[in-house]
Design an enzyme around this catalytic site. Structure first.
Site, mmCIF file in Angstrom:
data_model
loop_
_atom_site.group_PDB
_atom_site.id
_atom_site.type_symbol
_atom_site.label_atom_id
_atom_site.label_comp_id
_atom_site.label_asym_id
_atom_site.label_seq_id
_atom_site.Cartn_x
_atom_site.Cartn_y
_atom_site.Cartn_z
ATOM 1 N N HIS A 281 -26.749 -32.369 24.411
ATOM 2 C CA HIS A 281 -26.759 -31.398 23.313
ATOM 3 C C HIS A 281 -25.381 -30.769 23.098
ATOM 4 O O HIS A 281 -24.697 -30.374 24.041
ATOM 5 C CB HIS A 281 -27.850 -30.337 23.495
ATOM 6 C CG HIS A 281 -27.697 -29.415 24.666
ATOM 7 N ND1 HIS A 281 -26.959 -28.253 24.619
ATOM 8 C CD2 HIS A 281 -28.220 -29.458 25.909
ATOM 9 C CE1 HIS A 281 -27.042 -27.630 25.769
ATOM 10 N NE2 HIS A 281 -27.791 -28.342 26.580
ATOM 11 N N ASP A 293 -22.916 -27.515 30.457
ATOM 12 C CA ASP A 293 -24.161 -27.392 29.687
ATOM 13 C C ASP A 293 -23.833 -27.220 28.207
ATOM 14 O O ASP A 293 -23.788 -26.102 27.716
ATOM 15 C CB ASP A 293 -24.959 -26.199 30.212
ATOM 16 C CG ASP A 293 -26.344 -26.102 29.608
ATOM 17 O OD1 ASP A 293 -26.854 -27.133 29.120
ATOM 18 O OD2 ASP A 293 -26.920 -25.009 29.620
ATOM 19 N N GLU A 327 -30.471 -27.346 21.272
ATOM 20 C CA GLU A 327 -31.338 -27.464 22.445
ATOM 21 C C GLU A 327 -31.591 -26.107 23.081
ATOM 22 O O GLU A 327 -32.702 -25.837 23.560
ATOM 23 C CB GLU A 327 -30.699 -28.416 23.466
ATOM 24 C CG GLU A 327 -31.580 -28.727 24.664
ATOM 25 C CD GLU A 327 -31.464 -27.751 25.815
ATOM 26 O OE1 GLU A 327 -32.313 -27.801 26.717
ATOM 27 O OE2 GLU A 327 -30.522 -26.914 25.818
ATOM 28 N N GLU A 328 -30.586 -25.242 23.077
ATOM 29 C CA GLU A 328 -30.671 -24.013 23.861
ATOM 30 C C GLU A 328 -31.693 -23.010 23.339
ATOM 31 O O GLU A 328 -32.356 -22.338 24.119
ATOM 32 C CB GLU A 328 -29.287 -23.338 23.947
ATOM 33 C CG GLU A 328 -28.247 -24.118 24.731
ATOM 34 C CD GLU A 328 -28.537 -24.184 26.217
ATOM 35 O OE1 GLU A 328 -29.607 -23.705 26.655
ATOM 36 O OE2 GLU A 328 -27.717 -24.739 26.954
ATOM 37 N N ASP A 355 -28.368 -33.870 30.652
ATOM 38 C CA ASP A 355 -28.286 -32.423 30.443
ATOM 39 C C ASP A 355 -28.492 -31.678 31.755
ATOM 40 O O ASP A 355 -29.133 -30.639 31.801
ATOM 41 C CB ASP A 355 -29.321 -31.981 29.390
ATOM 42 C CG ASP A 355 -29.195 -30.503 29.035
ATOM 43 O OD1 ASP A 355 -28.126 -29.917 29.285
ATOM 44 O OD2 ASP A 355 -30.176 -29.933 28.524
ATOM 45 N N HIS A 429 -25.400 -21.295 32.137
ATOM 46 C CA HIS A 429 -25.614 -20.169 31.220
ATOM 47 C C HIS A 429 -24.784 -18.936 31.587
ATOM 48 O O HIS A 429 -25.181 -17.809 31.292
ATOM 49 C CB HIS A 429 -27.093 -19.783 31.169
ATOM 50 C CG HIS A 429 -27.977 -20.827 30.564
ATOM 51 N ND1 HIS A 429 -29.345 -20.652 30.449
ATOM 52 C CD2 HIS A 429 -27.714 -22.041 30.033
ATOM 53 C CE1 HIS A 429 -29.876 -21.726 29.883
ATOM 54 N NE2 HIS A 429 -28.893 -22.593 29.623
#
Length: 464
Positions: A281, A293, A327-328, A355, A429
């Site tokens: 992503h 990520d 995606e997130e 991912d 994140h």
């Protein structure tokens, strides 16, 4: 007629053909790894994505810049087709930096925290309320609205360190962040704060999406693990006396914005209408550069097709690299891809998602794989991956972006790339998800292992 000599001859011929095929595959995998390790482009492309574009939250200007750059990158590699798939995505913005304080009597202790994705804002003056510590969503039901209404709920269930694969610990702790704010809202909580989803003990809070469902949205934030421990210790030391918490954030959800998946193709020479897809992503959270990520995932996906172009390999089936968007905090890119695949009556043989970071490759997990399938795939291919230490071929999950294909392409085999998991959730994140935390050789080995699996599927299929 003597059948035994004929049967023996046939078995010997079959064994020789199998050995010849194994030797051909082994040589092809060696070419793939050599290209990735000597001439690989994924690392330098990732550097540009992280340093020249940076964070890429859905709906942002940077996300659009990444789309435009990603398309040009695939075109520069000379893929047969490069195009965009339009989608509408959520557009959530964090606003000014969040603030949080533990209030114990006259003492105000600032703590590290960040708003969860899709959270609503507090009032401009913030929220101050008594905080109640819980360790599961089930406790909400046990306590009921009488003890929760008007309070800030603090979910403080840590990772279960008994899991060897860190993603399993993330999965079992994740309901606090994903569903906790919505669940607490039902009982009258005014806000939720959540322990960051990591086993690392540091002062870097982890964001991530929350989903209120049909419940009234309330402000939601994640504390660093050090801050979570401090708050828990303060509550225990108070011996039943109320401890308050102050939270102020400035989030806003804007109208949906236009965006795109980016798709590159190498057209199959024998079965052009059958597809093998590899993707990651393109969007990221807004705290950092989205390196692991999922910058590593999109760069590995493009690298797979680039490797085949560079080595002169012409696939039998059409190969796709997909940079999924959103995606997130919505998954709309994966849903749109599956929707268009159904509309266009495409047949997907397999889809692979990367991912889980760009760390040392360990192997692949096959969604819903039967014991017989795993037995056959290990018998046929494990020895080919063994020299590259990427020979873990197991049952397991695939990925959220390719997951929707199962509804429209039930015969497709969905596969997750499985790198080493031990460091991923230290930076996942967080502001630490930057290019400097990616190892060049690990990234290249991952791209080569994915390309190797794509080659084997292209040559032999997945029906044993």
């Amino acid at each position: 007629m003597k059948l035994k000599p004929i049967l023996s001859a046939l078995l010997l011929t079959a064994a020789r053909l199998s050995a010849s095929a194994q030797n051909t595959d082994s040589l092809e995998l060696r070419k793939i790894y050599d290209e990735a390790l000597v001439n690989g482009k994924a690392y330098e492309s990732l550097h540009y994505l992280c340093k020249n574009i940076g964070q890429r939250i859905s709906g942002s200007d940077n996300a659009q810049k990444a789309v435009e750059w990603g398309k040009k990158l695939m075109e520069s590699y000379g893929f047969d087709k490069v195009y965009l798939q339009p989608i509408m995505v959520p557009h959530w913005v964090r606003g000014e930096k969040e603030q949080g304080f533990i209030i114990n009597g006259k003492t105000r202790t600032p703590v590290a925290l960040v708003a969860l994705g899709m959270s609503v804002a507090t009032p401009k003056e913030g929220i101050t309320a008594e905080v109640i510590e819980l360790h599961s969503l089930k406790e909400l039901e046990t306590l009921g609205a009488d003890k929760i209404k008007g309070k800030i709920v603090f979910f403080n269930r840590p990772f279960d360190e008994r899991f060897i694969e860190a993603g399993s610990a993330y999965g079992t702790a994740g309901d606090q962040r994903n569903l906790g704010p919505g669940a607490a809202s039902k009982y009258g909580a005014v806000a939720v704060i959540v322990r960051s989803l990591t086993s690392a003990l540091d002062n870097y809070p982890h964001t991530g999406a929350t989903n209120y469902g049909t419940n009234t949205p309330i402000p939601a934030a994640a504390l660093s693990t050090i801050a979570a421990n401090k708050l828990s210790e303060t509550i225990k030391a108070a011996n039943g006396k109320p401890v308050q918490f102050f939270l102020k954030d400035n989030c806003q959800t804007l109208p949906d914005a236009p965006s795109f998946n980016v798709v590159g193709e190498l057209t199959g020479t024998e079965n052009p209408n059958q597809f093998i897809t590899v993707g990651g992503h393109l969007d990221s959270w807004d705290l950092a550069e989205g390196a692991h990520d999922d910058g590593t995932g999109v760069m590995q996906s493009a690298e797979v097709l680039r490797i085949f172009k560079a080595t002169g390999y012409r696939p039998k089936h059409t190969l796709r690299a997909v940079f999924f968007m959103n995606e997130e905090n919505g998954g709309r890119g994966g849903k749109k891809y599956a929707e268009l695949a159904a509309q266009n009556k495409e047949e997907h043989i397999a889809a692979i998602e990367t991912d889980e970071g760009g760390f040392t490759p360990r192997g692949f997990s096959f969604q819903g794989a039967s014991p017989e399938f795993l037995k056959q795939i290990n018998a046929n291919w494990r020895s080919l991956f063994a020299p590259y230490e990427a020979d873990m071929l197991v049952a397991g999950g695939s990925g959220s972006d390719i997951g929707p294909l199962k509804g429209t392409q039930p015969s497709a085999v969905l596969i997750g790339f499985r790198p080493d998991s031990q460091r991923y959730f230290d930076i996942h994140h967080t502001p630490n998800d930057v290019f400097e935390n990616v190892n060049k050789r690990e990234l290249e080995l991952g791209a080569a292992s994915i390309a190797s699996l794509v080659y084997l599927i292209d040559q032999h299929g997945l029906k044993f």
